[in-house]
Design a protein around this motif. Structure first.
Motif, PDB file in Angstrom:
ATOM      1  N   TYR A  26     -27.750 -32.764  29.601  1.00 23.28           N
ATOM      2  CA  TYR A  26     -28.512 -33.980  29.348  1.00 23.28           C
ATOM      3  C   TYR A  26     -27.667 -35.014  28.583  1.00 23.28           C
ATOM      4  N   TYR A  30     -25.651 -36.956  31.893  1.00 21.39           N
ATOM      5  CA  TYR A  30     -26.852 -37.788  32.093  1.00 21.39           C
ATOM      6  C   TYR A  30     -26.785 -39.050  31.249  1.00 21.39           C
ATOM      7  N   GLN A 206     -29.637 -42.037  35.742  1.00 25.83           N
ATOM      8  CA  GLN A 206     -29.855 -40.902  36.625  1.00 25.83           C
ATOM      9  C   GLN A 206     -28.748 -39.882  36.396  1.00 25.83           C
ATOM     10  N   PRO A 207     -29.064 -38.604  36.524  1.00 25.98           N
ATOM     11  CA  PRO A 207     -28.051 -37.567  36.304  1.00 25.98           C
ATOM     12  C   PRO A 207     -26.945 -37.630  37.362  1.00 25.98           C
ATOM     13  N   ASN A 218     -33.406 -28.938  37.467  1.00 24.24           N
ATOM     14  CA  ASN A 218     -33.555 -29.960  36.430  1.00 24.24           C
ATOM     15  C   ASN A 218     -33.116 -31.332  36.923  1.00 24.24           C
ATOM     16  N   TYR A 219     -32.107 -31.352  37.781  1.00 25.07           N
ATOM     17  CA  TYR A 219     -31.663 -32.608  38.397  1.00 25.07           C
ATOM     18  C   TYR A 219     -32.813 -33.258  39.165  1.00 25.07           C
ATOM     19  N   LEU A 222     -35.372 -34.790  36.849  1.00 24.39           N
ATOM     20  CA  LEU A 222     -34.941 -36.051  36.238  1.00 24.39           C
ATOM     21  C   LEU A 222     -34.946 -37.204  37.240  1.00 24.39           C
ATOM     22  N   PRO A 226     -37.898 -39.832  34.509  1.00 23.96           N
ATOM     23  CA  PRO A 226     -36.806 -40.244  33.619  1.00 23.96           C
ATOM     24  C   PRO A 226     -37.026 -39.810  32.178  1.00 23.96           C
ATOM     25  N   HIS A 227     -35.941 -39.398  31.523  1.00 22.94           N
ATOM     26  CA  HIS A 227     -36.012 -38.934  30.137  1.00 22.94           C
ATOM     27  C   HIS A 227     -35.464 -39.946  29.140  1.00 22.94           C
TER      28      HIS A 227
END
Length: 238
Positions: A26, A30, A206-207, A218-219, A222, A226-227
């Motif tokens: 992350y 990311y 974006q990752p 997890n990709y 995301l 969005p985190h």
């Protein structure tokens, strides 16, 4: 709250120093790639403040790009970790970003970088006022915070329009650590920024593909949820 934040990141300092930079997708795949794209490759003769430096990863990157760096963190253990990382190549000080007056001259910085820090600060007005004061005219403020879309899912009262204290729980090194932060709506983030600065760019990062190769599930999450939120703004002062 401030003492809780200090204690939490004093506990996390060793983990940040020795694990986060190599194991936390992350961060490394990311948030950081998107933040670094907003900075010039050559920062020679630029004075940069790393506001909320943690264990000094950004401090080191800024030094490598030629910047004259001052790094700050509220955690004494994070400050110590940053000093171990960069030695005498940056000035590193323990500082509360909500202080009434930062110990820096007006119009003295070209850029302020603040990575995933401001959501630990309850009131942004004084912090942004000081950022504006110490930035040169047309200086850049680049910061990342939690995305409100993510934070509202952790809210107990689900009152999106409030600013709310959240106690997150992180599993680190076999321990559960309580991490307090403030959730706020997106209009609050944007309006507080625009009160002091001119927003130039808003990013929902974006990752990377490397993230996908290492953690595809997890990709995919995301890419739909969005985190983080990144804002690049310019000092209004002339």
């Amino acid at each position: 709250m401030k003492e809780h934040v200090k204690e939490t990141f004093n506990l996390l300092a060793h983990i940040y120093e020795h694990n986060v930079d190599t194991t936390s997708l992350y961060n490394i795949e990311y948030e950081r790639p998107s933040m670094l794209k907003q900075l010039p490759e050559d920062l020679t003769n630029k004075k940069v403040l790393d506001a909320g430096c943690a264990a000094g990863w950004y401090t080191d990157q800024l030094i490598k790009r030629g910047a004259n760096v001052v790094a700050t963190d509220i955690s004494q253990e994070m400050v110590a970790a940053t000093k171990r990382r960069v030695g005498s190549f940056a000035e590193v000080v323990c500082l509360d970003l909500e202080t009434t007056a930062m110990p820096f001259e007006s119009n003295s910085f070209d850029i302020i970088v603040s990575s995933l820090t401001l959501h630990y600060v309850k009131e942004w007005t004084q912090t942004f006022r000081e950022f504006q004061r110490i930035l040169k005219p047309k200086g850049v403020l680049l910061f990342s915070v939690h995305h409100p879309f993510m934070d509202i899912k952790m809210s107990k009262n689900k009152d999106y329009f409030s600013t709310e204290l959240i106690i997150d729980k992180w599993e680190k090194a076999g321990k559960e650590i309580e991490v307090p932060f403030y959730r706020r709506p997106i209009h609050s983030i944007l309006n507080e920024t625009m009160h002091h600065f001119t927003i130039e760019h808003v990013m929902e990062p974006q990752p990377t593909i490397n993230f996908k190769l290492q953690a595809e599930e997890n990709y995919e999450k995301l890419m739909k949820n969005p985190h983080f939120l990144i804002i690049r703004a310019i000092n209004k002062d002339e």
